[in-house]
Design a protein around this motif. Structure first.
Motif, mmCIF file in Angstrom:
data_model
loop_
_atom_site.group_PDB
_atom_site.id
_atom_site.type_symbol
_atom_site.label_atom_id
_atom_site.label_comp_id
_atom_site.label_asym_id
_atom_site.label_seq_id
_atom_site.Cartn_x
_atom_site.Cartn_y
_atom_site.Cartn_z
ATOM 1 N N SER A 1 0.831 -1.203 0.000
ATOM 2 C CA SER A 1 0.000 0.000 0.000
ATOM 3 C C SER A 1 0.866 1.255 0.000
ATOM 4 O O SER A 1 2.094 1.193 0.100
ATOM 5 N N SER A 2 0.201 2.395 -0.089
ATOM 6 C CA SER A 2 0.920 3.674 -0.031
ATOM 7 C C SER A 2 1.245 4.070 1.403
ATOM 8 O O SER A 2 1.986 5.035 1.620
ATOM 9 N N ASN A 3 0.711 3.317 2.373
ATOM 10 C CA ASN A 3 0.950 3.631 3.785
ATOM 11 C C ASN A 3 1.392 2.390 4.556
ATOM 12 O O ASN A 3 0.683 1.919 5.455
ATOM 13 N N PRO A 4 2.550 1.830 4.233
ATOM 14 C CA PRO A 4 3.030 0.680 5.005
ATOM 15 C C PRO A 4 3.400 1.108 6.419
ATOM 16 O O PRO A 4 3.733 2.276 6.666
ATOM 17 N N THR A 5 3.334 0.160 7.345
ATOM 18 C CA THR A 5 3.727 0.439 8.726
ATOM 19 C C THR A 5 4.610 -0.684 9.239
ATOM 20 O O THR A 5 4.661 -1.768 8.660
ATOM 21 N N VAL A 6 5.304 -0.403 10.324
ATOM 22 C CA VAL A 6 6.238 -1.353 10.920
ATOM 23 C C VAL A 6 5.773 -1.662 12.337
ATOM 24 O O VAL A 6 5.631 -0.752 13.160
ATOM 25 N N TRP A 7 5.528 -2.944 12.601
ATOM 26 C CA TRP A 7 5.123 -3.388 13.937
ATOM 27 C C TRP A 7 6.327 -4.000 14.653
ATOM 28 O O TRP A 7 7.079 -4.784 14.059
ATOM 29 N N ILE A 8 6.500 -3.648 15.928
ATOM 30 C CA ILE A 8 7.631 -4.142 16.721
ATOM 31 C C ILE A 8 7.129 -4.610 18.080
ATOM 32 O O ILE A 8 6.365 -3.892 18.750
ATOM 33 N N THR A 9 7.556 -5.798 18.485
ATOM 34 C CA THR A 9 7.257 -6.267 19.836
ATOM 35 C C THR A 9 8.384 -5.827 20.768
ATOM 36 O O THR A 9 9.564 -5.936 20.433
ATOM 37 N N ASP A 10 8.001 -5.342 21.934
ATOM 38 C CA ASP A 10 8.957 -4.810 22.909
ATOM 39 C C ASP A 10 8.882 -5.642 24.178
ATOM 40 O O ASP A 10 7.843 -5.692 24.853
ATOM 41 N N VAL A 11 9.980 -6.326 24.516
ATOM 42 C CA VAL A 11 10.002 -7.195 25.696
ATOM 43 C C VAL A 11 10.693 -6.533 26.883
ATOM 44 O O VAL A 11 11.033 -7.190 27.866
ATOM 45 N N GLY A 12 10.890 -5.225 26.814
ATOM 46 C CA GLY A 12 11.515 -4.510 27.925
ATOM 47 C C GLY A 12 10.653 -4.536 29.169
ATOM 48 O O GLY A 12 9.438 -4.726 29.124
ATOM 49 N N SER A 13 11.285 -4.324 30.315
ATOM 50 C CA SER A 13 10.576 -4.349 31.596
ATOM 51 C C SER A 13 10.377 -2.949 32.171
ATOM 52 O O SER A 13 9.900 -2.797 33.289
ATOM 53 N N GLY A 14 10.743 -1.925 31.402
ATOM 54 C CA GLY A 14 10.589 -0.548 31.858
ATOM 55 C C GLY A 14 9.230 0.032 31.502
ATOM 56 O O GLY A 14 8.284 -0.711 31.201
ATOM 57 N N PRO A 15 9.104 1.343 31.473
ATOM 58 C CA PRO A 15 7.804 2.000 31.265
ATOM 59 C C PRO A 15 7.237 1.843 29.864
ATOM 60 O O PRO A 15 6.058 2.124 29.652
ATOM 61 N N TYR A 16 8.040 1.382 28.892
ATOM 62 C CA TYR A 16 7.551 1.225 27.522
ATOM 63 C C TYR A 16 7.473 -0.239 27.084
ATOM 64 O O TYR A 16 7.113 -0.533 25.942
ATOM 65 N N GLY A 17 7.804 -1.151 27.984
ATOM 66 C CA GLY A 17 7.888 -2.557 27.610
ATOM 67 C C GLY A 17 6.571 -3.294 27.648
ATOM 68 O O GLY A 17 5.505 -2.726 27.905
ATOM 69 N N HIS A 18 6.633 -4.606 27.363
ATOM 70 C CA HIS A 18 5.483 -5.517 27.414
ATOM 71 C C HIS A 18 4.340 -5.090 26.500
ATOM 72 O O HIS A 18 3.167 -5.223 26.858
ATOM 73 N N CYS A 19 4.675 -4.589 25.324
ATOM 74 C CA CYS A 19 3.612 -4.182 24.408
ATOM 75 C C CYS A 19 4.093 -4.291 22.969
ATOM 76 O O CYS A 19 5.252 -4.617 22.699
ATOM 77 N N ILE A 20 3.173 -4.038 22.043
ATOM 78 C CA ILE A 20 3.441 -4.133 20.612
ATOM 79 C C ILE A 20 3.129 -2.780 19.989
ATOM 80 O O ILE A 20 2.054 -2.217 20.212
ATOM 81 N N LYS A 21 4.057 -2.256 19.193
ATOM 82 C CA LYS A 21 3.964 -0.873 18.725
ATOM 83 C C LYS A 21 3.959 -0.805 17.209
ATOM 84 O O LYS A 21 4.685 -1.545 16.538
ATOM 85 N N GLN A 22 3.164 0.120 16.703
ATOM 86 C CA GLN A 22 3.096 0.370 15.271
ATOM 87 C C GLN A 22 3.768 1.702 14.965
ATOM 88 O O GLN A 22 3.462 2.726 15.586
ATOM 89 N N TYR A 23 4.676 1.669 13.971
ATOM 90 C CA TYR A 23 5.434 2.861 13.604
ATOM 91 C C TYR A 23 5.245 3.164 12.122
ATOM 92 O O TYR A 23 4.960 2.277 11.305
ATOM 93 N N SER A 24 5.465 4.424 11.789
ATOM 94 C CA SER A 24 5.579 4.806 10.384
ATOM 95 C C SER A 24 6.930 4.341 9.867
ATOM 96 O O SER A 24 7.829 4.005 10.648
#
Length: 353
Positions: free
Chosen positions: A124-147
């Protein structure tokens, strides 16, 4: 920033396999008067065997790798490769062209310990990048979508909070995500955390079905580490600590079977399909191997069968892989060698995709 000399991953299997194949072909030629058509069929099988060779010119600037490379993802339509790496004071994502030229790095503070990485909507004209984060800090334990340039678009899960909830979604060390062309998502949740789950989400991010019990039985997991979906609605999961691959219906979640006989020495870490859907590419980190396993036909799982093996150098530690679905080129994220590398497909009977 400390620059490191590149550590080449020695490709032993292709040269050994080529020599072995040529010897067998010579033997078949000498004995052709005795074996007849059966020898010709055997030769055809050998000529079609998939092999890979290392591209020593990718990337052009390997000294840019400054952390442990954990994941890699390819946008074959844009000709772009994303490499996720870990380490203190290192960019968490490096972006290269498929020709090896460096494009950019993501100096985002929203990533702690990237693990799996996947390009969605690549055509598509708007691809995105998904990343799994296994960190234990304030941004961890989640899955994130980026441009594609590293702008955070949305987050699945509760950042910084390990959990097993589905409403709202909570993860504990999510290992990898696979986004189907339909927008449906398949998540393996539990890279050493309390969870051992395979979750299917709708394109609206609602839970469709889930398997979530730790154990050794059918549809149970012990560190589900990688996931992919084939063209006939089957989900393939690298069940790492159980040393097997489990297979499910993508529609219902029904357990269809498993492969274990290929993994007696080491566990499967990563699973992907070649563009022609004929082979699964499976990584075994501790034996430094990448195996191509024959994909079974519709309606059958059977037992795994190894078509060829890429034997890497000691301590390379290949972790996760991805393929360019246009060219069949294979990209490998290597924890031990702290780099990503590119392998180009070939066969003695011509290129395969």
């Amino acid at each position: 920033m400390q620059m490191r000399k590149r550590v080449p991953a020695c490709l032993i299997a292709s040269s050994m396999a080529s020599l072995a194949v040529l010897m067998m072909l010579l033997y078949g030629t000498i004995g052709s008067q005795q074996s007849g058509s059966s020898s010709l069929r055997h030769d055809d099988q050998l000529l079609a065997r998939p092999l890979y060779k290392l591209d020593l010119n990718w990337p052009k600037n390997p000294e840019l790798f400054t952390g442990e490379a954990f994941g890699v993802a390819v946008n074959q339509h844009a000709g772009v490769v994303y490499v996720a790496q870990r380490g203190d004071n290192v960019p968490k994502v490096l972006v290269f062209t498929t020709d090896g030229y460096f494009l950019m790095s993501w100096n985002t503070t929203t990533l702690e310990m990237p693990h799996g990485i996947f390009v969605a909507d690549a055509s598509s004209s708007n691809p995105t990048v998904w990343i799994t984060d296994v960190g234990s800090g304030p941004y961890g334990h989640c899955i994130k979508q980026y441009s594609p340039s590293g702008k955070l678009l949305q987050v699945l899960g509760t950042p910084g909070e390990a959990g097993s909830g589905v409403n709202p979604l909570q993860f504990d060390c999510p290992a990898e995500i696979f986004v189907h062309d339909s927008g449906e998502m398949y998540i393996v949740d539990g890279d050493g955390g309390l969870n051992n789950r395979l979750i299917k989400l709708s394109k609206e991010h609602q839970v469709v079905w889930m398997h979530g019990e730790k154990g050794q039985g059918p549809a149970q997991f012990n560190i589900p580490h990688s996931v992919t979906v084939d063209s006939v609605q089957r989900v393939w999961v690298a069940d790492r600590a159980n040393k097997r691959i489990q297979v499910f219906s993508s529609l219902t979640g029904e357990w269809l079977g498993m492969w274990g006989s290929c993994f007696t020495e080491d566990a499967p870490y990563s699973v992907r399909l070649t563009p022609d859907k004929k082979y699964f590419v499976v990584v075994q980190l501790n034996t430094n191997q990448i195996s191509l396993l024959e994909a079974p036909p519709v309606g059958a799982i059977g037992q795994c069968s190894v078509a060829s093996v890429i034997q890497l150098a000691d301590e390379v530690k290949p972790h996760l892989v991805d393929l360019d679905l246009k060219t069949g080129e294979l990209y490998v994220a290597e924890i031990g060698a702290q780099q990503a590398q590119k392998f180009t497909p070939f066969s003695l009977g011509g290129s395969f995709l």
